[in-house]
Write an enzyme that holds these catalytic residues in place. Structure first.
Site, PDB file in Angstrom:
ATOM      1  CG  HIS A 226      -0.161   0.017   2.518  1.00  7.20           C
ATOM      2  ND1 HIS A 226       0.389   1.155   3.079  1.00  7.20           N
ATOM      3  CD2 HIS A 226       0.153  -0.996   3.362  1.00  7.20           C
ATOM      4  CE1 HIS A 226       0.998   0.857   4.202  1.00  7.20           C
ATOM      5  NE2 HIS A 226       0.876  -0.447   4.400  1.00  7.20           N
ATOM      6  CD  GLU A 302       2.322  -5.793   8.328  1.00 10.81           C
ATOM      7  OE1 GLU A 302       2.521  -7.026   8.374  1.00 10.81           O
ATOM      8  OE2 GLU A 302       3.027  -5.016   7.668  1.00 10.81           O
TER       9      GLU A 302
END
Length: 422
Positions: A226, A302
Site C-alpha cells: 500500500h 498485516e
C-alpha cells in the site's frame, strides 16, 4: 533470396479471456520493420492467440515476397517446438492453426527459434494494443500504433540488437519486517505485459513477472504494498491491531502512479486486498484504472504488533527492551501485549497463498497487502529462512511478483520495484 524475420506474440487476459495477437516482419539484413499486424480476436487462450499471431506474421511476410526465406522468432516455447516438429500438437484448437501456418511457406524456407520474452517487445506491444482496442470496442489501427516507437532498438539490425532493460532500485539498508522501522533503518521508499500463460523456460528479466515453463499457465501474484500513511514517514509500527490509518496525500499520489503503471502493462486479471483501510484505498485506485472489482482477503492483513502499535522503534526499545530483544532474536516471539509472531504470520500467509492459488489458478492477480505478508510470500517462494525477513527492503507502493507453477515450484520474478514512482 530475401530473408525476413517474423516476430510474433499473443496474449489473453483471462486464459481464456479477451485476447489479441501481434506480429512484425523485419528485414533480416537491415533490421527495418517492413510490416506490422495486430488484431483483437475475442475470447481465446494464450496459445491460440500466439498461433494466430504466427499465422498473421507469416502471411504478411508472404505478401511482401512469397519467395523469401523466413526466420520465425517467438517467446512461446510451445509454438516453436510444435512448429519445428519436436512436440506433438494435441489441442484441437491449435491443430488447424498450426496446419494453416505450415501452408504459408514451404517447410525448407522457414525456421523457428525461441527467444527470451524481453526480446519480443515489439510483437508483445502490438498484441497489447490489440487487446486494449478490443476493450474499447474497437479494432487495432496501424495508424494509432506506437509499438515500434516504444520498442528499444527496433530500428537497428536484428543481428547484434540488444534490448534495453530497466533495473529495480538496489536496497539501501535492511529493515525489520512489517510496517515498522528497523534498528538498521526503515524501508523507504514495469517491462512488458506478464501474460497469464507464457511458454518460456528461462527466467524473466528483472522488471517482468510472467515467464513460465511449458507446464501450463502459472498463477502469478503481483504484490503491491500500500501507499504511505501518516505513520510511514514517522517510522512507527503499523500493523493490523492499531488505528488502521488511511493513506496520506503522498500515499494517494503513489497509488495513482502505481495504478497507471499497472494499467500500462494490462495484465492484471483480478485484484485481492487486505481488509485494512490503507490497502483497500490503494486497491480501489488500481481497480478504477483497470476496470476490475476488489475482493477482500483477511489473510493478507498485516501482523498485529500488539502494544507496539503506533510506537517508533526507539519508543519500543525504551519501554519494552527485553521483549524487543526477544522478538528480534526469534520469529516465534510475540510483540508485547499478545501481538502476532512472525511464525504465526507465516502460517497464515501460507494458508492464504494456497487458497488464492486454488481460486485463481493460471491467472495474474494483484495482491494489495503489507510489508510482512509480502516479505513472507517472497521468503516462502525462494525457501529462505525466517531471519531473511530482516534483510529485505520493501518500499511503500512497491511492486514484487511471484509465479507459482503446477509442479509446486515458485519463482520470484520481481522485488521492490519503485520505478513507477520516479
Amino acid at each position: 533470396m530475401r530473408e525476413f524475420i517474423v516476430e510474433a506474440d499473443g496474449g489473453s487476459r483471462g486464459n481464456p479471456g479477451p485476447a489479441g495477437y501481434g506480429a512484425v516482419v523485419i528485414d533480416a539484413a537491415t533490421g527495418e520493420t517492413l510490416a506490422e499486424r495486430a488484431e483483437y480476436i475475442g475470447i481465446a487462450t494464450n496459445n491460440v492467440a500466439e498461433y494466430r499471431g504466427l499465422v498473421a506474421g507469416l502471411r504478411a511476410a508472404h505478401e511482401l515476397d512469397p519467395a523469401a526465406r523466413v526466420r520465425v522468432r517467438m517467446d512461446s516455447k510451445l509454438v516453436v517446438e510444435q512448429m519445428s516438429g519436436r512436440w506433438k500438437i494435441k489441442h484441437p484448437d491449435m491443430k488447424p492453426l498450426a496446419a494453416e501456418a505450415a501452408r504459408v511457406f514451404p517447410p525448407d524456407r522457414i525456421t523457428y527459434e525461441w527467444m527470451p520474452r524481453e526480446q519480443n517487445k515489439h510483437a508483445d506491444r502490438l498484441a497489447n494494443e490489440a487487446m486494449d482496442a478490443g476493450r474499447r470496442g474497437e479494432q487495432w489501427s496501424p495508424s494509432a500504433s506506437t509499438a515500434e516507437l516504444l520498442t528499444p532498438g527496433s530500428a537497428a539490425p536484428l543481428q547484434g540488437r540488444e534490448e534495453l532493460r530497466d533495473r529495480p532500485p538496489q536496497p539501501r539498508t535492511p529493515t525489520t519486517p512489517g510496517s515498522a522501522p528497523s534498528p538498521r533503518g526503515e524501508a523507504t521508499k514495469s517491462e512488458d505485459d506478464a501474460r497469464a500463460a507464457r511458454n518460456v523456460a528461462t527466467p524473466a528479466p528483472s522488471t517482468g513477472w510472467g515467464a513460465t515453463p511449458d507446464m501450463g499457465a502459472p498463477t502469478t501474484f503481483v504484490l503491491l504494498r500500500h501507499g504511505e500513511t501518516p505513520l510511514t514517514p514517522q517510522k512507527r509500527f503499523s500493523g493490523s491491531g492499531g488505528t488502521n490509518p488511511s493513506l496520506s496525500d503522498v500515499g494517494r499520489e503513489q497509488a495513482e502512479r502505481v495504478a497507471a503503471a499497472l494499467a500500462a502493462r494490462g495484465t492484471v486479471q483480478a485484484i485481492v486486498a487486505s481488509p485494512l483501510t490503507r490497502t483497500r484505498q490503494t486497491a480501489a485506485v488500481a481497480a478504477a484504472r483497470l476496470g476490475l472489482d476488489v475482493a477482500i482477503e483477511d489473510g493478507l492483513r498485516e501482523t498485529d504488533f500488539g502494544a507496539w502499535e503506533g510506537l517508533t522503534f526507539a519508543e519500543v526499545q525504551e519501554r519494552y527492551p527485553e521483549d524487543l530483544k526477544t522478538w528480534l532474536a526469534s520469529p516465534k516471539a510475540e510483540p508485547t501485549g499478545g501481538g502476532e509472531s512472525f511464525t504465526a504470520t507465516a502460517r497464515r500467509i501460507a494458508t492464504t497463498r494456497d487458497k488464492l492459488i486454488a481460486s485463481y489458478a493460471g491467472r495474474t492477480v494483484l495482491l494489495v497487502s503489507h510489508v510482512t505478508p509480502i516479505k513472507s510470500l517472497v521468503r516462502l517462494a525462494i525457501g529462505a529462512p525466517p531471519e531473511s525477513l530482516y534483510r529485505m527492503e520493501l518500499s511503500a507502493a512497491s511492486l514484487s511478483a511471484v509465479a507459482y507453477y503446477a509442479d509446486g515450484n515458485a519463482s520470484l520474478r520481481l522485488f521492490n520495484d519503485t520505478s513507477h514512482l520516479r
